[in-house]
Design an enzyme around this catalytic site. Structure first.
Site, mmCIF file in Angstrom:
data_model
loop_
_atom_site.group_PDB
_atom_site.id
_atom_site.type_symbol
_atom_site.label_atom_id
_atom_site.label_comp_id
_atom_site.label_asym_id
_atom_site.label_seq_id
_atom_site.Cartn_x
_atom_site.Cartn_y
_atom_site.Cartn_z
ATOM 1 N N THR A 99 -33.399 -31.170 -5.035
ATOM 2 C CA THR A 99 -33.521 -30.617 -6.391
ATOM 3 C C THR A 99 -34.697 -31.284 -7.097
ATOM 4 O O THR A 99 -34.677 -32.491 -7.337
ATOM 5 C CB THR A 99 -32.214 -30.849 -7.167
ATOM 6 O OG1 THR A 99 -31.166 -30.235 -6.426
ATOM 7 C CG2 THR A 99 -32.266 -30.246 -8.563
ATOM 8 N N CYS B 276 -24.743 -35.034 -8.770
ATOM 9 C CA CYS B 276 -25.632 -33.899 -9.094
ATOM 10 C C CYS B 276 -25.631 -33.451 -10.556
ATOM 11 O O CYS B 276 -26.678 -33.471 -11.212
ATOM 12 C CB CYS B 276 -25.299 -32.711 -8.211
ATOM 13 S SG CYS B 276 -25.604 -33.062 -6.483
ATOM 14 N N PHE C 235 -14.809 -23.494 -13.467
ATOM 15 C CA PHE C 235 -15.409 -24.583 -14.262
ATOM 16 C C PHE C 235 -14.905 -24.597 -15.699
ATOM 17 O O PHE C 235 -15.643 -24.878 -16.629
ATOM 18 C CB PHE C 235 -16.948 -24.540 -14.166
ATOM 19 C CG PHE C 235 -17.415 -25.250 -12.929
ATOM 20 C CD1 PHE C 235 -17.122 -24.733 -11.690
ATOM 21 C CD2 PHE C 235 -18.075 -26.462 -12.998
ATOM 22 C CE1 PHE C 235 -17.476 -25.396 -10.517
ATOM 23 C CE2 PHE C 235 -18.440 -27.146 -11.839
ATOM 24 C CZ PHE C 235 -18.147 -26.603 -10.600
ATOM 25 N N LEU C 236 -13.628 -24.284 -15.838
ATOM 26 C CA LEU C 236 -12.997 -24.342 -17.165
ATOM 27 C C LEU C 236 -11.806 -25.283 -17.131
ATOM 28 O O LEU C 236 -10.880 -25.123 -17.906
ATOM 29 C CB LEU C 236 -12.554 -22.941 -17.598
ATOM 30 C CG LEU C 236 -13.669 -22.004 -18.079
ATOM 31 C CD1 LEU C 236 -13.093 -20.656 -18.481
ATOM 32 C CD2 LEU C 236 -14.440 -22.607 -19.271
ATOM 33 N N GLU D 98 -30.667 -25.698 -2.922
ATOM 34 C CA GLU D 98 -29.355 -25.732 -2.279
ATOM 35 C C GLU D 98 -28.277 -25.734 -3.369
ATOM 36 O O GLU D 98 -28.367 -26.496 -4.314
ATOM 37 C CB GLU D 98 -29.252 -27.018 -1.441
ATOM 38 C CG GLU D 98 -27.973 -27.158 -0.686
ATOM 39 C CD GLU D 98 -27.669 -25.941 0.170
ATOM 40 O OE1 GLU D 98 -28.421 -25.662 1.101
ATOM 41 O OE2 GLU D 98 -26.673 -25.239 -0.135
HETATM 42 C C1 UDX Z 1 -22.453 -29.404 -8.071
HETATM 43 C C2 UDX Z 1 -22.642 -27.871 -8.105
HETATM 44 O O1 UDX Z 1 -21.353 -27.254 -8.268
HETATM 45 C C3 UDX Z 1 -23.315 -27.395 -6.826
HETATM 46 O O2 UDX Z 1 -23.582 -25.999 -6.914
HETATM 47 C C4 UDX Z 1 -24.655 -28.154 -6.667
HETATM 48 O O3 UDX Z 1 -25.293 -27.771 -5.460
HETATM 49 C C5 UDX Z 1 -24.413 -29.652 -6.665
HETATM 50 O O4 UDX Z 1 -23.720 -30.026 -7.863
HETATM 51 P P1 UDX Z 1 -20.758 -31.076 -6.837
HETATM 52 O O5 UDX Z 1 -21.501 -32.176 -7.515
HETATM 53 O O6 UDX Z 1 -20.423 -31.193 -5.393
HETATM 54 O O7 UDX Z 1 -21.557 -29.684 -6.988
HETATM 55 O O8 UDX Z 1 -19.377 -30.945 -7.620
HETATM 56 P P2 UDX Z 1 -18.681 -29.875 -8.582
HETATM 57 O O9 UDX Z 1 -17.618 -29.184 -7.816
HETATM 58 O O10 UDX Z 1 -19.672 -29.039 -9.280
HETATM 59 O O11 UDX Z 1 -17.985 -30.853 -9.639
HETATM 60 C C6 UDX Z 1 -18.752 -31.729 -10.446
HETATM 61 C C7 UDX Z 1 -17.874 -32.486 -11.393
HETATM 62 O O12 UDX Z 1 -17.337 -31.616 -12.397
HETATM 63 C C8 UDX Z 1 -16.691 -33.194 -10.767
HETATM 64 O O13 UDX Z 1 -16.534 -34.461 -11.352
HETATM 65 C C9 UDX Z 1 -15.515 -32.291 -11.117
HETATM 66 O O14 UDX Z 1 -14.296 -32.981 -11.160
HETATM 67 C C10 UDX Z 1 -15.939 -31.818 -12.516
HETATM 68 N N1 UDX Z 1 -15.304 -30.542 -12.930
HETATM 69 C C11 UDX Z 1 -15.521 -29.406 -12.195
HETATM 70 C C12 UDX Z 1 -14.542 -30.498 -14.089
HETATM 71 O O15 UDX Z 1 -14.365 -31.515 -14.776
HETATM 72 N N2 UDX Z 1 -13.987 -29.310 -14.472
HETATM 73 C C13 UDX Z 1 -14.170 -28.156 -13.775
HETATM 74 O O16 UDX Z 1 -13.647 -27.114 -14.204
HETATM 75 C C14 UDX Z 1 -14.965 -28.201 -12.594
#
Ligand code: UDX
Length: 437
Positions: free
Chosen positions: A125, A263, A252-253, A154
């Protein structure tokens, strides 16, 4: 299996690199995974994976056994590959700016060791404008004839990375010509998956804007959660009701202690820096970051308020990984939260199903001084003044809460992931505090 052309992967032992290498090998490409870490290459050749990712270990073994996945520390071995993926890290500098130096040096090294031109495909990224700058950088060094830059961001998530490779939401390729972009997209384009062939800058920004949008969605629901607590509403029901609108969707809610991991936060900070450099304000994105940082302090304040102070208190923390199904603690919310507890004078015992020691979490021994590591949630809870849930591991949902209550000195659970039903805990005589419920 029919052997297709060779592809190279630089940073082949990282999260993105190894998934990319193993999946492309499974598709029949000869995948040459290049990494400078020879110790880890030896480990993987002996069967020890550098990190956990569901389904990856089997895939790595299968493709190594059939000779399609090979590891190397010699950049010259990439010569036979016409397409080379750059999957090196872009860690945040203290200013929030993404450090792209590994991407530059990887591409320069690849170019210097080639006799013909390769497509270097940037999966890392990088800020918008990077591909154009790298093309100029190669030009200045007379290397443009040996490396042509393509952006192919990605989008995979840790914990479902292999699945995301097979069934991506979309394939985005940024290149100066359609022909080049089509070549890259042609490597793997499953039927029914949208393909967007575009410019370098569009592709680079799509990645940052996607992660910033996801982060903002989480901060949005976490902000609404604040009001839920004040008016007696339940954020889980409110979130469900919001997500039923197809224009919003339910993903994501989930309210809680916010986003963390390697990330979302890093990419949001990098995007904010890009705004600063462009001398533009990003008020909404700044607020998304602030809300998230506040969420981590808030959970500690809740605990503090319930216990009437933290000095001398014994806290059991469940969850070190930044989310379930990964052993990754990089930038996990658990680290700053535990540090806050320690600096307020509490003692902390940690449990995580997959991370059993600082070493297991790839932490430095002195990252969390004085923290004890428990072998089970019950052992962590034994004699403690509160249980704090930081990662929504499925096994924590299945805990016998009556037993947990019997272990605790004070029957208090502060849940940063809303994994329990308040009514059930109340019936058991447990003081339960979630987020927005
Ligand atoms: C993220 C993006 O989703 C992915 O598309 C990108 O390529 C890399 O970054 P990742 O870091 O693996 O992926 O995790 P993700 O599933 O997005 O969760 C990130 C954080 O958000 C976690 O701490 C998770 O617990 C939190 N989260 C996620 C919430 O607090 N609430 C939600 O509804 C979803």
């Amino acid at each position: 299996m029919e052997k297709k052309t060779a592809v190279g992967i630089v940073g082949g032992l990282g999260h993105i690199g190894l998934i990319q290498a193993a999946c492309l090998a499974k598709l029949g490409y000869k995948s040459i995974a290049y990494d400078i870490n020879s110790a880890k290459i030896k480990d993987i050749q002996r069967g020890k994976m550098p990190f956990y990712e569901p389904g990856l270990e089997e895939l790595v073994h299968e493709t190594m056994d059939n000779g399609l996945l090979v590891f190397t520390t010699r950049v010259t071995d990439l010569q036979e590959a016409e397409m080379i993926f750059i999957c090196t890290g872009t860690p945040a500098l203290p200013s929030g700016e993404a450090d792209t130096s590994q991407v530059y040096s990887a591409i320069e090294e690849v170019a210097r060791h080639r006799s013909n031109q390769a497509l270097v495909i940037i999966k890392s990224t990088v800020p918008a404008g990077t591909c154009r700058k790298i093309a100029a950088f190669l030009q200045e060094r007379d290397l443009a004839a040996r490396a042509a830059v393509v952006s192919c961001p990605e989008f995979l998530r840790e914990g479902s990375g292999v699945q995301d490779f097979w069934k991506p939401s979309r394939i985005v390729v940024g290149a100066p010509s359609r022909e080049t972009a089509e070549k890259v997209a042609g490597l793997y384009s499953p039927p029914g998956i949208p393909i967007l062939l575009t410019t370098w800058e569009n592709a680079e920004l799509i990645k940052h804007a996607s992660n910033a949008f996801l982060a903002s969605k989480i901060s949005f629901i976490n902000e609404i959660a604040l009001l839920c607590e004040q008016v007696g509403a339940d954020i889980r029901v409110v979130s469900r009701g919001i997500g039923l609108d197809p224009r919003i969707n339910p993903h994501f809610l989930e309210a809680g202690i916010g986003f963390s991991g390697p990330c979302l936060e890093k990419d949001l900070k990098s995007l904010l820096r890009q705004f600063q450099e462009a001398k533009k304000e990003a008020k909404l994105l700044e607020a998304a970051l602030r809300v998230n940082e506040e969420k981590r302090r808030e959970i500690v304040h809740k605990l503090q308020a319930k216990l009437g102070g933290l000095r001398g208190r014994r806290i059991a923390v469940l969850g070190m990984a930044f989310k379930p199904q990964t052993d990754d603690v990089r930038d996990s919310h658990s680290l700053p939260i535990i540090k806050q507890l320690l600096s307020a004078g509490a003692s902390v015992t940690v449990h995580d199903p997959w991370i059993k020691s600082p070493r297991g979490g790839r932490l430095a021994e002195n990252d969390l001084p004085g923290v004890e590591w428990a072998s089970s949630p019950h052992a962590a809870a034994q004699g403690k003044d509160a249980l704090l849930i930081l990662t929504a591991w499925p096994e924590y949902r299945e805990l016998d809460l009556k037993q947990i209550k019997d272990c605790l000195a004070v029957p208090l659970i502060v849940d940063g992931r809303n994994i329990y039903e308040s009514g059930q805990l109340r019936e058991l005589g447990i003081d339960y505090q979630g987020v927005g419920i």
